[in-house]
Design a protein around this motif. Structure first.
Motif, PDB file in Angstrom:
ATOM      1  N   UNK A  39       0.831  -1.199   0.000  1.00 46.87           N
ATOM      2  CA  UNK A  39       0.000   0.000   0.000  1.00 46.87           C
ATOM      3  C   UNK A  39       0.869   1.254   0.000  1.00 46.87           C
ATOM      4  N   UNK A  40       1.914   1.242   0.829  1.00 49.90           N
ATOM      5  CA  UNK A  40       2.734   2.444   0.956  1.00 49.90           C
ATOM      6  C   UNK A  40       3.840   2.475  -0.086  1.00 49.90           C
ATOM      7  N   UNK A  41       3.803   1.537  -1.015  1.00 51.59           N
ATOM      8  CA  UNK A  41       4.747   1.444  -2.127  1.00 51.59           C
ATOM      9  C   UNK A  41       6.168   1.135  -1.658  1.00 51.59           C
ATOM     10  N   UNK A  42       6.706   0.065  -2.211  1.00 50.67           N
ATOM     11  CA  UNK A  42       8.048  -0.327  -1.805  1.00 50.67           C
ATOM     12  C   UNK A  42       8.994  -0.204  -2.983  1.00 50.67           C
ATOM     13  N   UNK A  43       9.173   1.032  -3.425  1.00 43.06           N
ATOM     14  CA  UNK A  43      10.126   1.283  -4.499  1.00 43.06           C
ATOM     15  C   UNK A  43      11.201   2.225  -3.971  1.00 43.06           C
ATOM     16  N   UNK A  44      12.401   2.074  -4.504  1.00 42.78           N
ATOM     17  CA  UNK A  44      13.464   3.007  -4.136  1.00 42.78           C
ATOM     18  C   UNK A  44      13.315   4.227  -5.036  1.00 42.78           C
ATOM     19  N   UNK A  45      13.013   5.390  -4.457  1.00 47.50           N
ATOM     20  CA  UNK A  45      12.642   6.542  -5.285  1.00 47.50           C
ATOM     21  C   UNK A  45      13.753   7.052  -6.185  1.00 47.50           C
ATOM     22  N   UNK A  46      15.013   6.897  -5.749  1.00 41.31           N
ATOM     23  CA  UNK A  46      16.093   7.511  -6.521  1.00 41.31           C
ATOM     24  C   UNK A  46      16.777   6.543  -7.474  1.00 41.31           C
ATOM     25  N   UNK A  47      16.154   5.405  -7.733  1.00 38.96           N
ATOM     26  CA  UNK A  47      16.662   4.511  -8.771  1.00 38.96           C
ATOM     27  C   UNK A  47      15.712   4.573  -9.973  1.00 38.96           C
ATOM     28  N   UNK A  48      16.168   4.018 -11.107  1.00 41.39           N
ATOM     29  CA  UNK A  48      15.297   3.976 -12.272  1.00 41.39           C
ATOM     30  C   UNK A  48      14.226   2.905 -12.077  1.00 41.39           C
ATOM     31  N   UNK A  49      13.175   3.011 -12.879  1.00 43.74           N
ATOM     32  CA  UNK A  49      12.113   2.008 -12.829  1.00 43.74           C
ATOM     33  C   UNK A  49      12.686   0.623 -13.098  1.00 43.74           C
ATOM     34  N   UNK A  68      15.702  -0.571 -12.557  1.00 41.19           N
ATOM     35  CA  UNK A  68      16.435  -1.095 -11.403  1.00 41.19           C
ATOM     36  C   UNK A  68      15.483  -1.597 -10.334  1.00 41.19           C
ATOM     37  N   UNK A  69      14.407  -0.860 -10.104  1.00 36.05           N
ATOM     38  CA  UNK A  69      13.439  -1.288  -9.109  1.00 36.05           C
ATOM     39  C   UNK A  69      12.796  -2.615  -9.497  1.00 36.05           C
ATOM     40  N   UNK A  70      12.497  -2.753 -10.767  1.00 35.44           N
ATOM     41  CA  UNK A  70      11.798  -3.967 -11.201  1.00 35.44           C
ATOM     42  C   UNK A  70      12.668  -5.199 -10.999  1.00 35.44           C
ATOM     43  N   UNK A 122      15.131  -6.546 -19.553  1.00 31.36           N
ATOM     44  CA  UNK A 122      14.474  -7.343 -18.515  1.00 31.36           C
ATOM     45  C   UNK A 122      13.252  -6.618 -17.964  1.00 31.36           C
ATOM     46  N   UNK A 123      13.425  -5.323 -17.713  1.00 28.58           N
ATOM     47  CA  UNK A 123      12.319  -4.545 -17.159  1.00 28.58           C
ATOM     48  C   UNK A 123      11.205  -4.398 -18.182  1.00 28.58           C
ATOM     49  N   UNK A 154       4.898   0.030 -11.982  1.00 28.07           N
ATOM     50  CA  UNK A 154       6.268  -0.452 -11.798  1.00 28.07           C
ATOM     51  C   UNK A 154       6.278  -1.523 -10.708  1.00 28.07           C
ATOM     52  N   UNK A 155       5.523  -1.248  -9.669  1.00 30.40           N
ATOM     53  CA  UNK A 155       5.505  -2.189  -8.556  1.00 30.40           C
ATOM     54  C   UNK A 155       4.876  -3.528  -8.967  1.00 30.40           C
TER      55      UNK A 155
END
Lengths: 519, 315, 331
Positions: A100-110, A112-114, A136-137, A165-166
């Motif tokens: 719900x609160x989103x678990x992405x690292x904000x300062x990386x690219x989409x 990298x997060x994926x 890959x992403x 993205x998530x």
């Protein structure tokens, strides 16, 4: 319980459910969060999960992704019993969650997060191969038909895009199982605009083609709209199952809140004075802050007003603002005709406002300090003669309140952190009472995490205070509590007051009446 | 590049223009080389500090690490105190000692869960102690021609130190931009808990970052030793603080995950130009430290301003 | 009394129930134990150590350190750190040496007042600009050093007539060093003021849980600024003691006292995470630090090990006293 010997996928209806939960139990000190939940998720279905705050939804989800270890019960994945110790574990079994609160690292690219944590060929000898990462992403994003640039920085994307993205990130677990993954969406619509919600629903239907989805939302119409089946959780148990085809929100809501009417014993004395006839003690006019706008609100002396609203309605911020803990940009607040300064909690305290925060352990009390010191924290003068603390005076005041509120503690010198939740909360409440000058109490989820006995004691105390003329603004833990306790219920939605429902002892509205206004 | 990110670069340009207008000596080519030479050591040290700041941690150990490495290298290359003459090997050992001390800070942080400003303060004291032991009352002068040449030799008009610093910045940028270590350091500063949710163990990366920072300090110490011509306990005295100042001024925020090596290098140049220009227009060099102190407070406050809210806890 | 009884029982089984563990008690007594062990060990190594004159020398040497660290202890109790104390003491020593000829007996109160204002300014910057305290005081450190270098011309400033500060370096009743008496008085006054007023719970609540303290209406900002102000004043007073014994002020006179001061605070058992600890503990810490130094020279170990020892002690002592419930993500 017999283990199923035949693991692995089987065709047809005889195949075991992708995910099965049996008799899951989880208790926290003083609270039973899960009380024997049973649940089955089938292949390629969207399963809805509905329930009020505190029904056990979030604990159940956390157990499914290995963030909470259940005390009892079993989780079976594709017929095989599993123990999930971490998110990694859950992912290995093909279960992933969109938080719900989103678990992405904000300062990386989409991108990298994926692929975060499982970059595979995207990293060789410690060096990133950006082209591979991007590919890959892109593969993941293509699955859900998203057109986001994989190399965009995550914090430059909109909330809805980040959600995509998530989802793409969670879909990576597919490669670990080579079988239908289970994707959990926890309140995915709570911060989305209507158009974005429609897009999300399309994604969910697309996901169903190759995954099972658990969809959690407090918006009942959404749950009925997008799900194949809906489980209702109540009080830590599965209260029933609904097929959306032959159900409507009212039926679902009745299951969520149970058949019983709001309990009368909340009302204790029942002879609360008709507060509306009096001059209001607290008047709020046009109050505007970051999360609420143009709020008008009156609370009379001796009146309990409950503010209800879904997540994002702005009621928590309003409550904090009235205590001077968050900034406001416009509006007037007066207490008993005198202008109330909202510049700091200290000013509010001095004016006779008391506040019981929702986060008791981090904001309500100072855990390592004694019961006595916690109780006299806000009203130091009750234990002082001039500038000097008189231990005897403190002992007398604190002991008398320990008796009056039946606080179970080995003594006033015991660290408050060692008491049970209910007794901690009574000390926090007593903090505002020892001065004898509190006029307005702001109670932000005062019964959160308390068991039944402690709850009813807090209710009794609230009634008693109201009887003494204290005005109370209550953010209740549940609609039941709000209706049971309040003389009047104010409904907030999107930062505005949208309705006011009188709530007298002899004519309580039904929760359904309120829900209509809330969503 | 957004306006915010360009701020330090604009400030650098303004400072350069102002000093160039005020003082004709400032705008000579020789002075440009001087500035770059003066910035070299700080640039290398700041590379290391930048990675630690990206984690959201802080590193106060440069002073001690550099002291230990400076004495080490001075005693291992051809010198006035002993018969050692290990040349490049000695330089390597000094850098490795720096890396080891940096790694120690990181290990103490992740194993004992002691905040980094305390572990690095402690390790700095250890480094100073090692340096004092090695110093033993007699300053070792560097005889080794190779090492002395770092400071004196020139290539295309710039000192070797300048080129070494440029190479370090390049390496730092590549690590930050294109390696898992650098990207994870960014991510740890951005949202450490998300990495854990994604199954990444962050502790080894933290230790690695502190180790790398230590190596940069070691190299910085070797460069200082070359400049001074001897191993000195005071080799790194003000560098911990100057490096943090430079990084923050350049836009590498203390909260972690923001900025980077190039940002910090702009900060280094800004501080160095300021120092050079102030001396040229006749301001006492003693004022410099004070100016830096004010600059860092203002820079941190300015960076924190947009993120401020009333009930925020600041330690 | 029937319903609540069940709640009470439940609390017994809850995770929060246990009292202080044996380890916690031991940690709490550790500073005093360390002090006792050190005294015994030193007496064994050198029987002369127990002579009155050597003991008095130790107490005398510990006094300026104790004063310096006692003030900063308040900042640590509030959950912050003051890294500027040593530099501020150096600056104060220069100012005192410069002002003594002109201001005479008013010189030292003026210096203490200026140092207090400097401390309060840092506190205000920390609170109002929301800058972490270690950055503000790190900045303060270089500003103070810089000012000290400029006003002293980067040289030691000798004191010719030290009549008005002689009380900082003489003997009371012929034996007790006056500096030690000053230190004890300062610490006693600080401890007493904190103890008998609501400041005690205000400071501790601020250190343990700033958010809760603020929401209980405690003037957290004022408490913190006050702590920094006292920390500055103590640095000024420590400078007076130092000038009295060296007959001079110097721009780096007290700089080397930063690590021992931080060590004294954490060895005393004050938690770097805030809330837990006290100024008396810091006095014990200062004595331990001083004895270690004396001990090293008695045993014949090079003074260079002192610094290594401080480094190790700081990290270990912080690790032992850390409030781990508060540091989920350690940066």
């Amino acid at each position: 319980m017999s283990a199923r010997p035949e693991a692995g996928p089987q065709p047809g209806t005889s195949a075991p459910p992708v995910l099965e939960v049996r008799g899951l139990v989880k208790t926290y000190p003083g609270v039973t969060a899960l009380d024997g939940v049973d649940l089955q998720v089938r292949r390629n279905e969207v399963l809805g999960l509905a329930g009020e705050n505190g029904a056990g939804k979030s604990t159940l989800l956390k157990a499914l992704v290995g963030l909470v270890r259940p005390d009892a019960g079993e989780i079976h994945v594709r017929g095989e019993r599993v123990r999930l110790r971490s998110v990694e574990d859950a992912a290995d079994h093909g279960i992933g969650m969109v938080f719900q609160e989103q678990s992405l690292v904000p300062n990386l690219t989409a991108a990298e997060n994926i692929v975060l944590g499982s970059e595979g060929p995207g990293v060789r000898r410690g060096f990133y191969r950006w082209a591979t990462m991007r590919r890959l992403a892109q593969e993941q994003l293509d699955k859900i038909g998203s057109t986001i640039d994989p190399l965009a920085r995550t914090d430059s994307l909109t909330f809805a895009e980040r959600q995509m993205v998530e989802i793409a990130k969670v879909l990576r677990i597919e490669q670990r199982t080579h079988d239908t993954p289970v994707i959990i969406l926890d309140e995915p619509t709570s911060v989305l605009e209507p158009g974005e919600i429609e897009t999300l629903f399309e994604q969910v239907r697309r996901l169903r083609e190759f995954a099972s989805v658990i969809f959690v939302s407090h918006r009942l119409d959404e749950v009925l709209d997008v799900c194949d089946r809906v489980y209702v959780l109540r009080g830590g148990r599965a209260a029933g199952e609904i097929r959306p085809a032959d159900a409507e929100p009212g039926q679902l809501h009745r299951m969520m809140i149970g058949s019983t009417a709001p309990e009368d014993h909340y009302h204790g004395g029942a002879a609360a004075p008709p507060a509306t006839s009096r001059q209001p003690l607290l008047t709020v006019r046009g109050l505007t802050g970051t999360a609420f706008r143009d709020v008008d609100l009156d609370v009379g002396a001796g009146e309990i007003v409950a503010v209800v609203g879904v997540h994002g309605s702005g009621r928590e911020e309003l409550c904090k603002a009235l205590f001077g803990a968050v900034a406001t940009s416009a509006g007037e607040v007066a207490l008993d005709g005198r202008k109330l300064s909202l510049t700091s909690p200290r000013a509010a305290c001095a004016a006779g406002v008391g506040y019981v925060p929702a986060e008791r352990k981090t904001e309500g009390m100072v855990g390592p300090m004694s019961v006595a010191d916690n109780m006299t924290l806000a009203k130091q003068r009750v234990r002082c003669a001039g500038p000097v603390v008189v231990p005897k005076r403190q002992a007398d005041v604190v002991d008398s309140w320990i008796r009056r509120l039946s606080i179970r503690t080995p003594g006033r010198r015991t660290a408050i952190g060692r008491l049970s939740g209910g007794n901690q909360q009574k000390v926090v409440l007593a903090r505002w009472l020892v001065g004898g000058d509190v006029r307005l109490l702001l109670l932000d989820h005062p019964t959160r995490g308390l068991d039944v006995g402690a709850r009813s004691e807090v209710y009794r105390l609230m009634r008693e205070l109201a009887g003494n003329g204290v005005a109370t603004l209550l953010l209740a833990d549940s609609l039941e509590e709000a209706i049971g306790m309040a003389d009047r219920v104010v409904v907030m939605s999107d930062g505005r007051v949208v309705a006011e429902v009188p709530c007298p002892a002899d004519g309580k509205p039904s929760p359904l009446d309120l829900v209509k206004e809330m969503v | 590049m957004s306006i915010g990110a360009a701020g330090p670069l604009i400030a650098l340009a303004v400072v350069v223009v102002v000093f160039a207008a005020l003082n004709p000596q400032f705008r000579t080519l020789g002075n440009v080389a001087n500035i770059l030479d003066a910035a070299a050591v700080l640039a290398v040290v700041t590379c290391g500090t930048t990675f630690v700041l990206l984690l959201g941690s802080i590193d106060l150990s440069a002073a001690g690490v550099m002291a230990a490495s400076s004495l080490t290298v001075a005693l291992l290359v051809e010198n006035t105190r002993n018969d050692a003459d290990y040349g490049v090997l000695g330089i390597l050992v000094a850098v490795l000692l720096g890396a080891a001390l940096g790694g120690l800070s990181g290990l103490l942080l992740v194993l004992l869960k002691v905040p980094s400003f305390m572990t690095t303060l402690g390790v700095s004291a250890v480094g100073l102690g090692i340096a004092t032991l090695l110093f033993a009352g007699v300053q070792p002068g560097v005889v080794d021609a190779g090492l002395r040449g770092w400071a004196t030799g020139r290539f295309l008009g710039f000192t070797h130190l300048t080129w070494i610093a440029a190479a370090c910045v390049l390496v730092g940028w590549v690590v930050q931009r294109h390696t898992r270590l650098g990207r994870y350091a960014m991510a740890i500063g951005g949202a450490e808990e998300v990495l854990a949710l994604s199954g990444v163990r962050v502790a080894p990366y933290k230790v690695a970052v502190f180790t790398m920072a230590g190596a940069f300090y070691g190299l910085g110490a070797v460069m200082v030793t070359s400049q001074l011509g001897s191993g000195v306990v005071q080799a790194g005295a003000d560098y911990s603080f100057s490096a943090i100042t430079a990084a923050v001024v350049g836009g590498t925020l203390l909260v972690g995950g923001r900025g980077g090596v190039l940002h910090s290098t702009v900060g280094v140049l800004l501080l160095t130009v300021l120092a050079n220009g102030l001396v040229l227009v006749g301001v006492s060099p003693y004022v410099q430290g004070g100016v830096q102190g004010l600059i860092v407070v203002v820079a941190v406050a300015a960076a924190a301003a947009p993120l401020r809210h009333r009930n925020q806890v600041v330690k | 009394m029937s319903t609540p009884a069940s709640t009470a029982k439940r609390s017994g089984s809850a995770a929060v129930a246990a009292g202080p563990t044996a380890a916690e008690r031991l940690t709490s007594l550790m500073p005093v134990l360390a002090l006792a062990v050190l005294v015994v060990a030193l007496a064994a190594a050198d029987p002369d150590f127990l002579r009155r004159s050597s003991l008095m020398a130790v107490v005398d040497a510990a006094a300026p350190l104790a004063v310096l660290a006692a003030g900063a202890t308040l900042v640590v109790l509030c959950g912050g750190i003051d890294l500027s104390i040593a530099a501020l003491a150096s600056l104060s020593s220069v100012l005192l040496a410069l002002w003594l000829p002109g201001l005479d007996a008013l010189a030292w109160p003026a210096v203490v007042a200026v140092a207090a204002v400097a401390g309060a300014l840092q506190g205000a910057a920390h609170v109002f600009l929301r800058i972490p305290s270690f950055i503000v005081t790190l900045g303060g450190m270089s500003v103070f050093s810089s000012i000290a270098l400029v006003v002293s011309g980067a040289a030691t400033v000798p004191v010719v007539d030290d009549t008005s500060i002689r009380w900082g370096f003489s003997r009371v009743l012929g034996t007790v060093p006056s500096a030690a008496v000053v230190a004890v008085v300062v610490v006693a006054v600080l401890a007493l003021i904190v103890k008998v007023t609501p400041l005690d719970s205000s400071i501790k609540a601020t250190g343990y849980s700033e958010a809760a303290a603020r929401l209980a209406g405690i003037p957290v900002d004022l408490v913190k600024i006050g702590a920094f102000c006292v920390s500055g004043a103590c640095a000024g007073l420590a400078a007076v003691l130092l000038v009295a014994r060296t007959f001079s002020g110097g721009p780096t006179l007290a700089d080397s006292l930063l690590l021992p001061a931080v060590a004294a605070i954490v060895i005393g058992g004050t938690a770097i995470t805030g809330g837990h600890g006290g100024v008396w503990r810091t006095v014990v810490g200062a004595l331990v630090v001083t004895l270690l130094r004396v001990g090293l020279s008695i045993v014949g170990v090079s003074a260079a090990y002192e610094s290594i020892l401080y480094g190790a002690i700081i990290v270990v002592a912080v690790a032992l006293t850390l409030d781990r419930s508060k540091v989920l993500v350690v940066k």
